[in-house]
Design a protein around this motif. Structure first.
Motif, PDB file in Angstrom:
ATOM      1  N   GLY A  71     -17.003 -15.605 -53.833  1.00  0.00           N
ATOM      2  CA  GLY A  71     -16.806 -16.130 -55.178  1.00  0.00           C
ATOM      3  C   GLY A  71     -17.466 -17.487 -55.343  1.00  0.00           C
ATOM      4  N   ILE A  72     -17.858 -17.800 -56.570  1.00  0.00           N
ATOM      5  CA  ILE A  72     -18.530 -19.061 -56.885  1.00  0.00           C
ATOM      6  C   ILE A  72     -17.687 -19.829 -57.888  1.00  0.00           C
ATOM      7  N   GLU A  73     -17.580 -21.149 -57.671  1.00  0.00           N
ATOM      8  CA  GLU A  73     -16.840 -22.016 -58.586  1.00  0.00           C
ATOM      9  C   GLU A  73     -17.634 -23.296 -58.804  1.00  0.00           C
ATOM     10  N   LEU A  74     -17.228 -24.062 -59.827  1.00  0.00           N
ATOM     11  CA  LEU A  74     -17.892 -25.325 -60.113  1.00  0.00           C
ATOM     12  C   LEU A  74     -17.625 -26.328 -59.002  1.00  0.00           C
ATOM     13  N   THR A  98     -24.867 -26.399 -65.629  1.00  0.00           N
ATOM     14  CA  THR A  98     -23.793 -25.407 -65.548  1.00  0.00           C
ATOM     15  C   THR A  98     -22.985 -25.304 -66.831  1.00  0.00           C
ATOM     16  N   ALA A  99     -23.376 -26.007 -67.883  1.00  0.00           N
ATOM     17  CA  ALA A  99     -22.646 -25.940 -69.160  1.00  0.00           C
ATOM     18  C   ALA A  99     -23.106 -24.705 -69.927  1.00  0.00           C
ATOM     19  N   VAL A 100     -22.755 -23.525 -69.424  1.00  0.00           N
ATOM     20  CA  VAL A 100     -23.142 -22.276 -70.080  1.00  0.00           C
ATOM     21  C   VAL A 100     -22.348 -22.079 -71.363  1.00  0.00           C
ATOM     22  N   LEU A 101     -21.067 -22.432 -71.343  1.00  0.00           N
ATOM     23  CA  LEU A 101     -20.210 -22.357 -72.522  1.00  0.00           C
ATOM     24  C   LEU A 101     -19.956 -23.759 -73.054  1.00  0.00           C
ATOM     25  N   ASP A 102     -19.758 -23.865 -74.363  1.00  0.00           N
ATOM     26  CA  ASP A 102     -19.551 -25.177 -74.973  1.00  0.00           C
ATOM     27  C   ASP A 102     -18.201 -25.782 -74.605  1.00  0.00           C
ATOM     28  N   ASP A 103     -17.192 -24.950 -74.431  1.00  0.00           N
ATOM     29  CA  ASP A 103     -15.854 -25.451 -74.122  1.00  0.00           C
ATOM     30  C   ASP A 103     -15.743 -25.725 -72.625  1.00  0.00           C
ATOM     31  N   PRO A 104     -15.458 -26.976 -72.192  1.00  0.00           N
ATOM     32  CA  PRO A 104     -15.409 -27.277 -70.748  1.00  0.00           C
ATOM     33  C   PRO A 104     -14.351 -26.481 -70.004  1.00  0.00           C
ATOM     34  N   ALA A 105     -13.186 -26.273 -70.622  1.00  0.00           N
ATOM     35  CA  ALA A 105     -12.124 -25.533 -69.934  1.00  0.00           C
ATOM     36  C   ALA A 105     -12.528 -24.080 -69.707  1.00  0.00           C
ATOM     37  N   LEU A 106     -13.094 -23.453 -70.722  1.00  0.00           N
ATOM     38  CA  LEU A 106     -13.547 -22.074 -70.559  1.00  0.00           C
ATOM     39  C   LEU A 106     -14.736 -21.989 -69.606  1.00  0.00           C
ATOM     40  N   ASN A 107     -15.602 -22.992 -69.631  1.00  0.00           N
ATOM     41  CA  ASN A 107     -16.744 -22.990 -68.722  1.00  0.00           C
ATOM     42  C   ASN A 107     -16.293 -23.078 -67.269  1.00  0.00           C
ATOM     43  N   GLN A 108     -15.212 -23.793 -67.014  1.00  0.00           N
ATOM     44  CA  GLN A 108     -14.693 -23.905 -65.649  1.00  0.00           C
ATOM     45  C   GLN A 108     -14.140 -22.564 -65.167  1.00  0.00           C
ATOM     46  N   ARG A 109     -13.615 -21.770 -66.089  1.00  0.00           N
ATOM     47  CA  ARG A 109     -13.088 -20.449 -65.728  1.00  0.00           C
ATOM     48  C   ARG A 109     -14.175 -19.392 -65.661  1.00  0.00           C
ATOM     49  N   LEU A 110     -15.354 -19.704 -66.182  1.00  0.00           N
ATOM     50  CA  LEU A 110     -16.404 -18.696 -66.266  1.00  0.00           C
ATOM     51  C   LEU A 110     -16.922 -18.274 -64.900  1.00  0.00           C
ATOM     52  N   PHE A 111     -17.315 -19.240 -64.071  1.00  0.00           N
ATOM     53  CA  PHE A 111     -18.012 -18.897 -62.833  1.00  0.00           C
ATOM     54  C   PHE A 111     -17.136 -18.116 -61.851  1.00  0.00           C
ATOM     55  N   PRO A 112     -15.844 -18.440 -61.668  1.00  0.00           N
ATOM     56  CA  PRO A 112     -15.033 -17.577 -60.789  1.00  0.00           C
ATOM     57  C   PRO A 112     -14.888 -16.157 -61.322  1.00  0.00           C
ATOM     58  N   GLY A 162     -28.390 -21.930 -52.993  1.00  0.00           N
ATOM     59  CA  GLY A 162     -27.984 -21.445 -51.677  1.00  0.00           C
ATOM     60  C   GLY A 162     -27.637 -19.977 -51.637  1.00  0.00           C
ATOM     61  N   VAL A 163     -27.646 -19.284 -52.772  1.00  0.00           N
ATOM     62  CA  VAL A 163     -27.423 -17.839 -52.829  1.00  0.00           C
ATOM     63  C   VAL A 163     -28.698 -17.194 -53.352  1.00  0.00           C
ATOM     64  N   GLU A 164     -28.799 -15.882 -53.213  1.00  0.00           N
ATOM     65  CA  GLU A 164     -30.011 -15.209 -53.672  1.00  0.00           C
ATOM     66  C   GLU A 164     -29.709 -14.070 -54.639  1.00  0.00           C
ATOM     67  N   GLU A 165     -28.579 -14.188 -55.356  1.00  0.00           N
ATOM     68  CA  GLU A 165     -28.195 -13.075 -56.218  1.00  0.00           C
ATOM     69  C   GLU A 165     -27.611 -13.544 -57.546  1.00  0.00           C
ATOM     70  N   THR A 166     -28.181 -14.559 -58.140  1.00  0.00           N
ATOM     71  CA  THR A 166     -27.694 -14.934 -59.477  1.00  0.00           C
ATOM     72  C   THR A 166     -27.990 -13.834 -60.492  1.00  0.00           C
ATOM     73  N   TRP A 167     -28.892 -12.911 -60.159  1.00  0.00           N
ATOM     74  CA  TRP A 167     -29.142 -11.779 -61.053  1.00  0.00           C
ATOM     75  C   TRP A 167     -27.895 -10.914 -61.222  1.00  0.00           C
ATOM     76  N   ARG A 168     -26.948 -10.991 -60.287  1.00  0.00           N
ATOM     77  CA  ARG A 168     -25.704 -10.233 -60.434  1.00  0.00           C
ATOM     78  C   ARG A 168     -24.885 -10.720 -61.627  1.00  0.00           C
ATOM     79  N   TRP A 169     -25.134 -11.931 -62.092  1.00  0.00           N
ATOM     80  CA  TRP A 169     -24.385 -12.442 -63.242  1.00  0.00           C
ATOM     81  C   TRP A 169     -24.698 -11.670 -64.522  1.00  0.00           C
TER      82      TRP A 169
END
Length: 652
Positions: free
Chosen positions: A353-356, A366-380, A427-434
């Motif tokens: 798993g990946i987290e901020l 890493t600000a994919v979403l405008d809302d910081p709280a939701l953006n923090q929950r996005l990556f996990p 450090g990972v090679e699979e961001t395409w999985r997103w």
């Protein structure tokens, strides 16, 4: 070709009838005059402090799109208001002027949406009487809506001698009006809103009006980006990145894969000279071993980042990167260092798993979403990785944006500034999985923001001698803004004096409101001989302009201008990725439908089938025997049997 900030405004008006009983306040344009201005260029007017404060020496109305002729010398004037096209169709404008003039037209009634239609920047000494019907500066054909007001502005600068300015137009029926008469014009000081949105004309009152308009800032850069991607083979991560970059018309991408080039006896992956490498803006360096590089490649990459100010992106992999680079110039560039064996071919595998990380919560990458709280929950919540580079930790000067979840977190995305450039490590090679389940939005936004951050050090200018870069042109209130500049003399030597930067605050339509910093010398960047920087902090919401020049005779007339916009992120559009079931049910009910989560789809289908009454439909059709394959096969079979029987009994 330089980047800039453009404000687009979208306005939604209630569908109310036009107040036809009220005549539009047409008849004139507002005319403002500033006296005692030297020069013959429009900038001699617009850069004047009195023009920025909207403090003219004279203000009056003119009955047409024309200023008085032979009025005086050394002055500038502005004629502005709104123009009302009589019918919908294609129009064309002609601008006449002496000495210099510009014609601006808005996309609607808002002055902020104005664009330059035509301009004159040369002497035109003929008097008005001799210019009747003569085309001086025609505009491109433009389509306008009948009865809709458009912002209309004429700028004029006079030096000495004959002077005049006027605008003609051609209507959709090919008729000409020279100049545009007052019945088509509304002065700028008229109450336009009272005519367009009269209270008595509104039949249905709105419960809320604050959502009737929205503003969006867009960064525009016309010069293309040159990206070089090198890797051992076209693995999934490299292929997805190459596809993402290649789809952008502003990007010139070159791919070099060792597994593809070796069969063709092409052994070089990186350019052989520093000049060729410095032509690129971004270099994406994949999973290559040190022995697969030529002598000098690592040093040229280091100079590309440190001296040229380029962006270098490292894509880790199980073959070599970063485990095979414990020493050398690439090890100096990497924002991580080896802490364990880290041998190539090894790595942590499984569901990772990946987290901020510590710097990821405030990073624009890493600000994919405008809302910081939701953006923090996005990556996990994104699909996990199956491999991450082992035995590494971030350097002291680096910032960890993403890391693996768990107690022994490993860096997954790290950024660092090195000399005059920037380095990003994955450090990972699979961001395409997103891309799984939610499409390409997260993957696309993440990598585009990596490029925006990396190109913040990209030096650009009208000449090769003075280049300027602003790390971000869209910032939040209070965030720091860094300006970098490189200045070189005509013989290539660094400037003996540092560049100077002036910060100005702009008004709502781009005019200068007040200088915040009259002029500050930029400070040298450590380790880079001819690179300078200056940081500004504490900027409030608004529009700003940065002017960079060098106080040295060798740079006379050279100035680079950059605009930036400071505003808070208020938009929550498309922030929440989860479906809003309550809204879906309201929409379904309005159409006599049903809405339910995926787990309840069977119940919805059963409910819909309960209300369906079976019915019998009788149909009659005719088919010719010769049109069917079965009949043809039977006929062929009968003929074949007959032929065999005749041969057997000896018949002809």
């Amino acid at each position: 070709g330089e980047p800039g900030v453009v404000n687009y405004r979208v306005a939604l008006r209630p569908l109310a009838p036009r107040p036809d009983q009220r005549e539009p306040p047409t008849g004139a344009l507002q005319r403002q005059v500033w006296k005692g201005l030297d020069g013959t260029a429009i900038v001699d007017l617009t850069r004047n402090e009195r023009f920025a404060r909207d403090a003219p020496d004279l203000q009056e109305h003119v009955p047409a799109a024309r200023g008085p002729a032979q009025w005086g010398d050394q002055y500038g004037q502005r004629l502005r208001g709104w123009i009302l096209p009589p019918e919908t169709g294609t129009y064309r404008f002609w601008l006449h002027g002496d000495d210099a003039a510009q014609l601006w037209l808005g996309t609607d009634a808002d002055p902020q949406g104005r664009t330059l239609l035509a301009a004159i920047d040369r002497r035109e000494p003929e008097p008005v009487a001799d210019r009747a019907g003569r085309e001086q500066a025609p505009s491109e054909p433009i389509r306008l809506s009948g009865g809709e007001p458009y912002y209309f502005e004429i700028l004029h600068k006079e030096g000495s001698g004959a002077d005049m300015v006027a605008v003609d137009w051609q209507l959709p029926d090919a008729s000409l009006e020279r100049p545009i008469p007052g019945r088509r014009l509304i002065p700028f000081d008229a109450d336009l809103a009272a005519w367009r949105f009269a209270p008595e004309a509104q039949t249905d009152a709105e419960a809320a009006t604050e959502n009737n308009h929205a503003r969006k800032a867009v960064v525009i850069a016309r010069d293309p980006l040159r990206i070089l991607l090198v890797d051992h083979k076209p693995r999934w991560e490299s292929r997805y990145l190459a596809t993402l970059f290649a789809r952008d018309e502003r990007v010139e991408l070159e791919r070099r894969f060792r597994a593809v080039r070796l069969p063709r006896r092409e052994y070089a992956l990186l350019p052989a000279t520093q000049a060729e490498l410095d032509r690129y803006d971004v270099v994406v360096f994949g999973d290559l071993r040190p022995d697969e590089l030529r002598a000098g490649d690592q040093e040229r990459l280091a100079r590309f980042v440190e001296q040229r100010g380029g962006c270098l992106v490292f894509l880790a992999g199980p073959r070599a990167l970063p485990g095979a680079y414990s020493l050398g110039r690439i090890a100096d560039l990497l924002p991580v260092v080896l802490t364990g064996p880290g041998r190539e071919g090894r790595g942590r595998r499984g569901r990772i798993g990946i987290e901020l990380g510590p710097a990821g919560e405030s990073s624009p990458i890493t600000a994919v979403l405008d809302d910081p709280a939701l953006n923090q929950r996005l990556f996990p919540a994104l699909p996990p990785m199956t491999w991450i580079a082992p035995g590494v930790r971030a350097k002291a000067a680096a910032q960890v944006l993403l890391r693996s979840a768990g107690p022994d977190a490993l860096p997954a995305a790290v950024q660092q500034r090195v000399g005059g450039g920037r380095v990003f490590y994955l450090g990972v090679e699979e961001t395409w999985r997103w891309r799984a389940r939610i499409g390409g939005r997260v993957h696309r936004t993440f990598w585009r923001q990596v490029l925006r951050w990396g190109l913040g050090a990209r030096l650009r200018g009208a000449t090769q001698r003075l280049g300027v870069a602003v790390d971000r042109v869209l910032v939040a209130p209070g965030e720091p803004v860094e300006v970098r500049a490189r200045a070189r003399l005509a013989d290539g030597r660094p400037s003996p004096v540092p560049p100077r930067v002036v910060l100005e605050r702009l008004g709502p339509v781009g005019e200068k409101a007040a200088p915040l910093h009259p002029g500050q010398d930029m400070q040298p960047v450590a380790g880079v001989a001819d690179l300078f920087r200056r940081r500004f902090t504490g900027l409030g919401a608004g529009r700003y302009r940065l002017r960079v020049s060098v106080p040295h005779p060798g740079f006379a007339g050279m100035e680079e201008v950059r605009d930036l916009l400071v505003r808070a992120q208020r938009s929550r559009e498309m922030v929440e990725l989860a479906a809003d079931l309550a809204s879906l049910r309201r929409i379904a009910a309005a159409g006599d439908g049903r809405a339910a989560p995926v787990a309840g789809i069977d119940a919805v289908v059963a409910d819909l089938l309960d209300g369906v009454e079976p019915r019998t439909v009788r149909e009659r059709s005719s088919t010719a025997l010769w049109d069917t394959h079965v009949v043809l096969l039977l006929i062929a079979l009968v003929l074949g049997v007959e032929w065999l029987w005749r041969k057997r009994v000896g018949l002809p």
